[in-house]
Motif scaffolding. Structure first.
Motif, PDB file in Angstrom:
ATOM      1  N   LYS A 104       0.809  -1.219   0.000  1.00 11.25           N
ATOM      2  CA  LYS A 104       0.000   0.000   0.000  1.00 11.25           C
ATOM      3  C   LYS A 104       0.844   1.273   0.000  1.00 11.25           C
ATOM      4  O   LYS A 104       0.289   2.378  -0.010  1.00 11.25           O
ATOM      5  N   LEU A 105       2.189   1.114   0.042  1.00  7.03           N
ATOM      6  CA  LEU A 105       3.037   2.304   0.028  1.00  7.03           C
ATOM      7  C   LEU A 105       2.816   3.131  -1.238  1.00  7.03           C
ATOM      8  O   LEU A 105       2.910   4.366  -1.219  1.00  7.03           O
ATOM      9  N   ALA A 106       2.535   2.432  -2.332  1.00  8.81           N
ATOM     10  CA  ALA A 106       2.332   3.142  -3.604  1.00  8.81           C
ATOM     11  C   ALA A 106       1.152   4.099  -3.535  1.00  8.81           C
ATOM     12  O   ALA A 106       1.106   5.104  -4.261  1.00  8.81           O
ATOM     13  N   ASP A 107       0.202   3.797  -2.623  1.00 10.82           N
ATOM     14  CA  ASP A 107      -0.959   4.687  -2.493  1.00 10.82           C
ATOM     15  C   ASP A 107      -0.559   6.046  -1.941  1.00 10.82           C
ATOM     16  O   ASP A 107      -1.291   7.025  -2.100  1.00 10.82           O
ATOM     17  N   GLY A 108       0.616   6.102  -1.271  1.00 10.34           N
ATOM     18  CA  GLY A 108       1.054   7.340  -0.653  1.00 10.34           C
ATOM     19  C   GLY A 108       1.422   8.430  -1.642  1.00 10.34           C
ATOM     20  O   GLY A 108       1.488   9.606  -1.275  1.00 10.34           O
ATOM     21  N   VAL A 109       1.689   8.062  -2.900  1.00 14.71           N
ATOM     22  CA  VAL A 109       2.091   9.063  -3.901  1.00 14.71           C
ATOM     23  C   VAL A 109       0.917   9.460  -4.802  1.00 14.71           C
ATOM     24  O   VAL A 109       1.070  10.347  -5.642  1.00 14.71           O
ATOM     25  N   LYS A 110      -0.223   8.821  -4.625  1.00 14.37           N
ATOM     26  CA  LYS A 110      -1.360   9.125  -5.500  1.00 14.37           C
ATOM     27  C   LYS A 110      -1.957  10.494  -5.177  1.00 14.37           C
ATOM     28  O   LYS A 110      -2.394  11.215  -6.063  1.00 14.37           O
TER      29      LYS A 110
END
Length: 229
Positions: A104-110
């Protein structure tokens, strides 16, 4: 005084008496021998029975101890296997939790605005820790624009808080892998010291520091643990 010769009848009677006496003595002697032999037999029999009983008791005690030891070893083995299995299951659950967090780390850049703020805070934290006038910043190529804005904001805040300037430039010769989750690495002027503030590294730190609290929240306090400092 005259001597009278014994008659044949008298001699015969005397012989009978002597024979009877000898026979009686022999029978009494034989009886004594029989009684003594029986006594010795009983004594020897009791001795042998006691020895055999002691031997049986000793063998039983030895076998009982062996059985008890075997039972203890089996119980300990089963207990250890069970404990290891429980610990393995707990660790697997913890690993899954942090693996899900990593995904879910990728959600942090959305959320661009939120990510911009995060980058600024990560840079500012590194500026404070290094306290040097010039640093290099490594980031993903896709984040260069956002990082430039974050550098500007962090440098301004650094100046406000410490009254000193910091010059930070993106090191485009060594970008972070595009597959990384985001964040930055800040390197000092000599290139010998770096602060890894990427999302992956921060999650790794969180995994090490927060794992005990997560474990306690999931499974309760460890009854065997005596110290918590």
């Amino acid at each position: 005084m005259s001597q009278h010769a014994l008659s044949d009848q008298q001699v015969d009677n005397e012989l009978r008496k002597m024979t009877a006496f000898i026979k009686q003595e022999a029978m009494e002697k034989a009886r004594e021998i029989e009684i003594k032999a029986n006594e010795e037999f009983e004594i020897e029999k009791s001795k042998l029975v006691r020895q055999e009983t002691d031997a049986i008791d000793s063998q039983y005690e030895k076998k009982f101890k062996q059985a008890s030891l075997s039972q203890q070893i089996t119980r300990s083995t089963v207990s250890n296997k069970t404990r290891l299995k429980v610990l393995g299951s707990r660790q697997e659950l913890l690993d899954n939790i942090f693996e899900e967090a990593r995904k879910k780390l990728a959600d942090g850049v959305k959320d661009k605005s939120k990510y911009q703020t995060i980058l600024t805070n990560l840079l500012l934290e590194a500026f404070y820790a290094m306290n040097e006038p010039k640093v290099q910043v490594r980031a993903r190529k896709a984040d260069y624009d956002a990082v430039k804005k974050a550098i500007e904001a962090a440098s301004k805040e650094y100046k406000t808080q410490l009254g000193k300037d910091v010059s930070a430039q993106i090191d485009e010769s060594e970008p972070l892998p595009e597959g990384s989750a985001g964040g930055v690495i800040v390197v000092n002027g000599s290139g010998k010291i770096e602060i890894n503030n990427t999302f992956d590294a921060r999650l790794g730190l969180l995994e090490d520091s927060a794992a005990p609290m997560v474990r306690e929240a999931l499974f309760g306090k460890n009854a065997n643990r005596k110290f918590y400092d």
